[in-house]
Design a protein around this motif. Sequence first.
Motif, mmCIF file in Angstrom:
data_model
loop_
_atom_site.group_PDB
_atom_site.id
_atom_site.type_symbol
_atom_site.label_atom_id
_atom_site.label_comp_id
_atom_site.label_asym_id
_atom_site.label_seq_id
_atom_site.Cartn_x
_atom_site.Cartn_y
_atom_site.Cartn_z
ATOM 1 N N ARG A 129 0.884 -1.270 0.114
ATOM 2 C CA ARG A 129 -0.077 0.047 0.120
ATOM 3 C C ARG A 129 0.793 1.089 -0.154
ATOM 4 N NH1 ARG A 129 -4.653 2.292 0.740
ATOM 5 N NH2 ARG A 129 -5.306 4.078 2.138
ATOM 6 N N LEU A 130 0.569 2.032 -1.020
ATOM 7 C CA LEU A 130 1.440 3.354 -1.072
ATOM 8 C C LEU A 130 0.463 4.554 -1.252
ATOM 9 C CD1 LEU A 130 4.344 2.324 -3.429
ATOM 10 C CD2 LEU A 130 4.610 2.700 -1.001
ATOM 11 N N PRO A 131 0.679 5.584 -0.492
ATOM 12 C CA PRO A 131 1.723 5.754 0.731
ATOM 13 C C PRO A 131 1.068 4.843 1.715
ATOM 14 C CG PRO A 131 0.193 7.786 0.619
ATOM 15 C CD PRO A 131 -0.166 6.780 -0.627
ATOM 16 N N SER A 132 2.011 4.899 2.683
ATOM 17 C CA SER A 132 1.692 4.217 3.988
ATOM 18 C C SER A 132 2.294 4.827 5.004
ATOM 19 C CB SER A 132 2.467 2.650 3.742
ATOM 20 O OG SER A 132 3.813 2.803 3.947
ATOM 21 N N ASP A 133 2.528 4.070 6.273
ATOM 22 C CA ASP A 133 3.330 4.511 7.698
ATOM 23 C C ASP A 133 4.633 4.599 7.368
ATOM 24 O OD1 ASP A 133 0.948 5.287 8.790
ATOM 25 O OD2 ASP A 133 0.822 3.466 10.222
ATOM 26 N N GLU A 134 5.094 3.725 6.543
ATOM 27 C CA GLU A 134 6.347 3.465 6.367
ATOM 28 C C GLU A 134 7.060 4.317 4.967
ATOM 29 O OE1 GLU A 134 9.565 -0.171 5.506
ATOM 30 O OE2 GLU A 134 7.588 -0.607 5.088
ATOM 31 N N TYR A 135 6.203 4.607 4.135
ATOM 32 C CA TYR A 135 6.737 5.324 2.960
ATOM 33 C C TYR A 135 5.664 6.355 2.780
ATOM 34 C CZ TYR A 135 9.811 1.379 2.461
ATOM 35 O OH TYR A 135 10.536 0.355 2.592
ATOM 36 N N PHE A 136 6.316 7.636 2.621
ATOM 37 C CA PHE A 136 5.047 8.802 2.155
ATOM 38 C C PHE A 136 5.848 10.009 1.705
ATOM 39 C CE2 PHE A 136 6.646 8.671 6.856
ATOM 40 C CZ PHE A 136 7.072 9.692 6.808
ATOM 41 N N ASP A 137 5.289 10.734 0.989
ATOM 42 C CA ASP A 137 6.058 12.074 0.318
ATOM 43 C C ASP A 137 6.481 13.267 1.225
ATOM 44 O OD1 ASP A 137 4.197 10.684 -1.657
ATOM 45 O OD2 ASP A 137 4.871 12.469 -2.944
ATOM 46 N N VAL A 138 7.762 13.496 0.972
ATOM 47 C CA VAL A 138 8.488 14.241 1.827
ATOM 48 C C VAL A 138 9.705 14.842 1.076
ATOM 49 C CG1 VAL A 138 10.045 12.520 2.561
ATOM 50 C CG2 VAL A 138 9.720 14.412 4.204
ATOM 51 N N LEU A 139 10.053 15.938 1.676
ATOM 52 C CA LEU A 139 11.089 16.816 0.746
ATOM 53 C C LEU A 139 12.132 17.178 2.124
ATOM 54 C CD1 LEU A 139 9.341 19.749 -1.018
ATOM 55 C CD2 LEU A 139 9.691 17.395 -1.968
ATOM 56 N N LEU A 140 13.417 16.861 1.961
ATOM 57 C CA LEU A 140 14.551 16.877 2.977
ATOM 58 C C LEU A 140 15.359 17.853 2.688
ATOM 59 C CD1 LEU A 140 15.092 15.837 5.803
ATOM 60 C CD2 LEU A 140 16.400 14.116 4.710
ATOM 61 N N PHE A 141 15.798 19.007 3.238
ATOM 62 C CA PHE A 141 16.760 19.732 2.894
ATOM 63 C C PHE A 141 17.832 19.736 3.910
ATOM 64 C CE2 PHE A 141 12.343 21.397 2.042
ATOM 65 C CZ PHE A 141 12.792 21.910 0.829
ATOM 66 N N ASP A 142 18.865 19.159 3.442
ATOM 67 C CA ASP A 142 19.950 18.789 4.366
ATOM 68 C C ASP A 142 19.463 17.941 5.407
ATOM 69 O OD1 ASP A 142 22.134 20.270 2.726
ATOM 70 O OD2 ASP A 142 21.603 22.017 3.662
ATOM 71 N N ARG A 143 20.059 18.240 6.649
ATOM 72 C CA ARG A 143 19.452 17.596 7.841
ATOM 73 C C ARG A 143 18.882 18.674 8.672
ATOM 74 N NH1 ARG A 143 24.639 14.092 9.369
ATOM 75 N NH2 ARG A 143 24.215 12.332 7.776
ATOM 76 N N ARG A 144 18.193 19.731 8.247
ATOM 77 C CA ARG A 144 17.780 20.949 8.786
ATOM 78 C C ARG A 144 16.328 21.162 8.814
ATOM 79 N NH1 ARG A 144 20.720 24.974 6.060
ATOM 80 N NH2 ARG A 144 22.460 24.948 7.407
ATOM 81 N N THR A 145 15.901 20.670 7.475
ATOM 82 C CA THR A 145 14.312 21.054 7.585
ATOM 83 C C THR A 145 13.762 19.823 6.622
ATOM 84 O OG1 THR A 145 14.798 23.558 7.347
ATOM 85 C CG2 THR A 145 12.480 22.663 6.397
ATOM 86 N N LEU A 174 13.420 10.368 8.817
ATOM 87 C CA LEU A 174 13.366 10.432 7.411
ATOM 88 C C LEU A 174 14.472 10.361 6.648
ATOM 89 C CD1 LEU A 174 11.126 13.835 7.995
ATOM 90 C CD2 LEU A 174 10.203 11.620 7.283
ATOM 91 N N GLU A 175 15.593 10.601 6.955
ATOM 92 C CA GLU A 175 16.758 10.628 6.298
ATOM 93 C C GLU A 175 16.962 9.152 6.201
ATOM 94 O OE1 GLU A 175 21.216 12.289 6.285
ATOM 95 O OE2 GLU A 175 20.401 11.478 8.022
ATOM 96 N N GLU A 176 16.915 8.369 7.187
ATOM 97 C CA GLU A 176 17.078 6.877 7.185
ATOM 98 C C GLU A 176 16.239 6.167 6.201
ATOM 99 O OE1 GLU A 176 17.106 3.153 10.365
ATOM 100 O OE2 GLU A 176 16.566 5.203 11.058
ATOM 101 N N MET A 177 15.023 6.437 6.337
ATOM 102 C CA MET A 177 13.890 5.961 5.112
ATOM 103 C C MET A 177 14.383 6.270 3.712
ATOM 104 S SD MET A 177 10.021 7.172 4.969
ATOM 105 C CE MET A 177 10.214 8.729 4.353
ATOM 106 N N ILE A 178 14.746 7.412 3.514
ATOM 107 C CA ILE A 178 14.787 8.020 2.019
ATOM 108 C C ILE A 178 16.481 7.265 1.496
ATOM 109 C CG2 ILE A 178 15.455 9.972 0.531
ATOM 110 C CD1 ILE A 178 13.712 11.760 2.292
ATOM 111 N N LEU A 179 17.146 7.488 2.422
ATOM 112 C CA LEU A 179 18.425 6.546 2.226
ATOM 113 C C LEU A 179 18.609 5.140 1.830
ATOM 114 C CD1 LEU A 179 21.107 8.969 4.282
ATOM 115 C CD2 LEU A 179 20.350 9.077 1.732
ATOM 116 N N ALA A 180 17.721 4.478 2.702
ATOM 117 C CA ALA A 180 17.410 3.100 2.476
ATOM 118 C C ALA A 180 16.749 2.960 1.209
ATOM 119 C CB ALA A 180 16.740 2.501 3.743
#
Length: 200
Positions: A129-145, A174-180
Amino acid sequence: MLPPTWALSGSTRLDLQEFSTAFSRAWSQTESRFLKLECWQAYREAQACESQEVYEHGDIETACELLRREAEADRPLYEDVDKRHLDYARIRLVQEPLNPYLRYELLSYGIRAEMGENIEVVRCDPALRLPSDEYFDVLLFDRRTALIHDYGTGEVGRQSGGWLTHEPHVLARLEEMILALREGAVPLQQYLRQARTEQS
């Protein structure tokens, strides 16, 4: 499907205009990396999108022309990425067989990749199922925002705003999720070649 509670902990709710303003502010402060995760298998713009409407009526050639015109509006962003030497990646989760929206989106991505956008594709189990509690839409700016989208709870994502967070524990997760996910991704052109080979 709304994002999980942990991701919204300590966040600020934003409407569409506030989301856009927050993006501009966060982008201007980004120093090294911008990651964008897209999980929904179909989206609908808040305002009418001419290229999408034309594509849905079967006029692929005109849709491509319109997509090129739409992509040109983002050329300054791509130039800014080069100038600032940012690690910029759009990570796209894809389920197969491709639905009509994804076929349309891949046309757009091909055009944007030619302009220099780095798009990486993750093939996902169709039963997921997408999105889910595990994967969802996000924008990550450095490790700041991070900006987390609110696309509602329907079958098609329609953005109504989102959430802004600076919470360190949320950003780290969030970083861990995206990098994985990125570890299992392939460049867009490689994905398109594989898909063509498998269909032939």
